[in-house]
Design a protein around this motif. Structure first.
Motif, PDB file in Angstrom:
ATOM      1  N   ILE A   1       0.838  -1.208   0.000  1.00  0.00           N
ATOM      2  CA  ILE A   1       0.000   0.000   0.000  1.00  0.00           C
ATOM      3  C   ILE A   1       0.867   1.250   0.000  1.00  0.00           C
ATOM      4  CG2 ILE A   1      -1.686   1.341   1.334  1.00  0.00           C
ATOM      5  CD1 ILE A   1      -2.843  -1.065  -0.234  1.00  0.00           C
ATOM      6  N   GLU A   2       1.963   1.243   0.749  1.00  0.00           N
ATOM      7  CA  GLU A   2       2.876   2.394   0.744  1.00  0.00           C
ATOM      8  C   GLU A   2       3.420   2.648  -0.662  1.00  0.00           C
ATOM      9  OE1 GLU A   2       5.893   1.656   3.669  1.00  0.00           O
ATOM     10  OE2 GLU A   2       4.466   1.734   5.333  1.00  0.00           O
ATOM     11  N   ILE A   3       3.797   1.592  -1.350  1.00  0.00           N
ATOM     12  CA  ILE A   3       4.315   1.726  -2.717  1.00  0.00           C
ATOM     13  C   ILE A   3       3.221   2.230  -3.654  1.00  0.00           C
ATOM     14  CG2 ILE A   3       5.201   0.444  -4.707  1.00  0.00           C
ATOM     15  CD1 ILE A   3       6.647  -1.373  -2.581  1.00  0.00           C
ATOM     16  N   ILE A   4       2.031   1.682  -3.513  1.00  0.00           N
ATOM     17  CA  ILE A   4       0.901   2.115  -4.340  1.00  0.00           C
ATOM     18  C   ILE A   4       0.627   3.601  -4.112  1.00  0.00           C
ATOM     19  CG2 ILE A   4      -1.598   1.898  -4.653  1.00  0.00           C
ATOM     20  CD1 ILE A   4      -1.164  -1.175  -4.129  1.00  0.00           C
TER      21      ILE A   4
ATOM     22  N   THR B   1      -8.196   0.894  -9.127  1.00  0.00           N
ATOM     23  CA  THR B   1      -9.317  -0.040  -9.247  1.00  0.00           C
ATOM     24  C   THR B   1      -8.876  -1.498  -9.259  1.00  0.00           C
ATOM     25  OG1 THR B   1      -9.281   0.209 -11.657  1.00  0.00           O
ATOM     26  CG2 THR B   1     -10.797   1.631 -10.416  1.00  0.00           C
ATOM     27  N   ALA B   2      -7.599  -1.758  -9.588  1.00  0.00           N
ATOM     28  CA  ALA B   2      -7.097  -3.135  -9.592  1.00  0.00           C
ATOM     29  C   ALA B   2      -5.587  -3.141  -9.390  1.00  0.00           C
ATOM     30  CB  ALA B   2      -7.459  -3.850 -10.889  1.00  0.00           C
ATOM     31  N   VAL B   3      -5.113  -4.186  -8.737  1.00  0.00           N
ATOM     32  CA  VAL B   3      -3.685  -4.376  -8.468  1.00  0.00           C
ATOM     33  C   VAL B   3      -3.317  -5.793  -8.882  1.00  0.00           C
ATOM     34  CG1 VAL B   3      -1.906  -4.455  -6.675  1.00  0.00           C
ATOM     35  CG2 VAL B   3      -3.753  -2.775  -6.510  1.00  0.00           C
TER      36      VAL B   3
ATOM     37  N   VAL C   1       0.671   6.641  -6.810  1.00  0.00           N
ATOM     38  CA  VAL C   1      -0.523   7.464  -6.997  1.00  0.00           C
ATOM     39  C   VAL C   1      -0.152   8.949  -6.934  1.00  0.00           C
ATOM     40  CG1 VAL C   1      -2.658   8.153  -5.817  1.00  0.00           C
ATOM     41  CG2 VAL C   1      -2.196   5.749  -6.249  1.00  0.00           C
ATOM     42  N   LYS C   2       0.674   9.322  -5.968  1.00  0.00           N
ATOM     43  CA  LYS C   2       1.107  10.718  -5.849  1.00  0.00           C
ATOM     44  C   LYS C   2       1.966  11.125  -7.034  1.00  0.00           C
ATOM     45  CE  LYS C   2       0.954  10.813  -0.816  1.00  0.00           C
ATOM     46  NZ  LYS C   2       1.753  10.763   0.413  1.00  0.00           N
TER      47      LYS C   2
ATOM     48  N   LYS D   1       3.093  -5.695 -10.114  1.00  0.00           N
ATOM     49  CA  LYS D   1       3.336  -5.750 -11.557  1.00  0.00           C
ATOM     50  C   LYS D   1       2.557  -4.681 -12.325  1.00  0.00           C
ATOM     51  CE  LYS D   1       5.602  -8.630 -13.150  1.00  0.00           C
ATOM     52  NZ  LYS D   1       7.036  -8.607 -13.437  1.00  0.00           N
ATOM     53  N   GLU D   2       1.342  -4.393 -11.857  1.00  0.00           N
ATOM     54  CA  GLU D   2       0.506  -3.470 -12.607  1.00  0.00           C
ATOM     55  C   GLU D   2      -0.565  -2.869 -11.698  1.00  0.00           C
ATOM     56  OE1 GLU D   2      -2.441  -3.708 -16.506  1.00  0.00           O
ATOM     57  OE2 GLU D   2      -1.054  -5.350 -16.109  1.00  0.00           O
ATOM     58  N   LEU D   3      -0.924  -1.637 -12.000  1.00  0.00           N
ATOM     59  CA  LEU D   3      -2.028  -0.968 -11.325  1.00  0.00           C
ATOM     60  C   LEU D   3      -3.006  -0.492 -12.381  1.00  0.00           C
ATOM     61  CD1 LEU D   3      -0.117   1.388  -8.832  1.00  0.00           C
ATOM     62  CD2 LEU D   3      -1.136  -0.838  -8.328  1.00  0.00           C
ATOM     63  N   GLU D   4      -4.293  -0.683 -12.107  1.00  0.00           N
ATOM     64  CA  GLU D   4      -5.351  -0.122 -12.955  1.00  0.00           C
ATOM     65  C   GLU D   4      -5.901   1.078 -12.194  1.00  0.00           C
ATOM     66  OE1 GLU D   4      -8.471  -2.527 -15.223  1.00  0.00           O
ATOM     67  OE2 GLU D   4      -9.539  -1.814 -13.428  1.00  0.00           O
ATOM     68  N   VAL D   5      -5.960   2.211 -12.857  1.00  0.00           N
ATOM     69  CA  VAL D   5      -6.333   3.441 -12.164  1.00  0.00           C
ATOM     70  C   VAL D   5      -7.427   4.202 -12.918  1.00  0.00           C
ATOM     71  CG1 VAL D   5      -4.048   3.695 -11.126  1.00  0.00           C
ATOM     72  CG2 VAL D   5      -4.545   4.786 -13.315  1.00  0.00           C
ATOM     73  N   GLU D   6      -8.048   5.115 -12.203  1.00  0.00           N
ATOM     74  CA  GLU D   6      -9.034   6.037 -12.799  1.00  0.00           C
ATOM     75  C   GLU D   6      -8.425   7.429 -12.782  1.00  0.00           C
ATOM     76  OE1 GLU D   6     -12.662   5.837 -10.598  1.00  0.00           O
ATOM     77  OE2 GLU D   6     -13.206   3.940 -11.501  1.00  0.00           O
TER      78      GLU D   6
END
Length: 113
Positions: free
Chosen positions: A11-14, A27-29, A18-19, A108-113
């Motif tokens: 979560i810290e890395i995410i 929306t997905a990790v 994000v910042k 590996k991947e993040l899905e974002v809005e």
């Protein structure tokens, strides 16, 4: 139960990502987890959901792919994959293996809005 600290670190890395990219919602990790990492999936999923509470990743989908570790068999001189410690070589059934890696957890991947 190291799943809690792994989830907190993820979560810290995410949140750093994000910042960095000015994202509003994750929306997905997708995670790659080494088969020798000793991560219990149901525990990890539970902890991840809790760790996401109050963050931009709250309610996101979690996708997990397990990856085998690489090993070198000293008996038959072959590079192989193993999914647990104390494995035997699938080619010669030897026990003389040098295991490398397989204890990782990577985003590996993040899905974002």
């Amino acid at each position: 139960m190291h799943e809690v600290s792994l989830c907190q670190s993820a979560i810290e890395i995410i949140e750093e990502q994000v910042k960095l990219y000015a994202v509003n919602k994750v929306t997905a990790v997708w995670l790659a987890i080494g088969s020798l990492s000793c991560v219990e999936e149901s525990t990890f999923r539970f902890c991840f959901e809790i760790a996401c509470q109050g963050t931009v990743a709250q309610g996101c989908q979690l996708h997990i792919a397990y990856q085998p570790a690489k090993a070198w068999c000293w008996d038959c001189s072959e590079a192989i994959e193993v999914s647990e410690y104390h494995s035997t070589c699938p080619k010669c059934h030897g026990l003389n293996l040098k295991v490398e890696g397989g204890d990782h957890l990577k985003i590996k991947e993040l899905e974002v809005e």
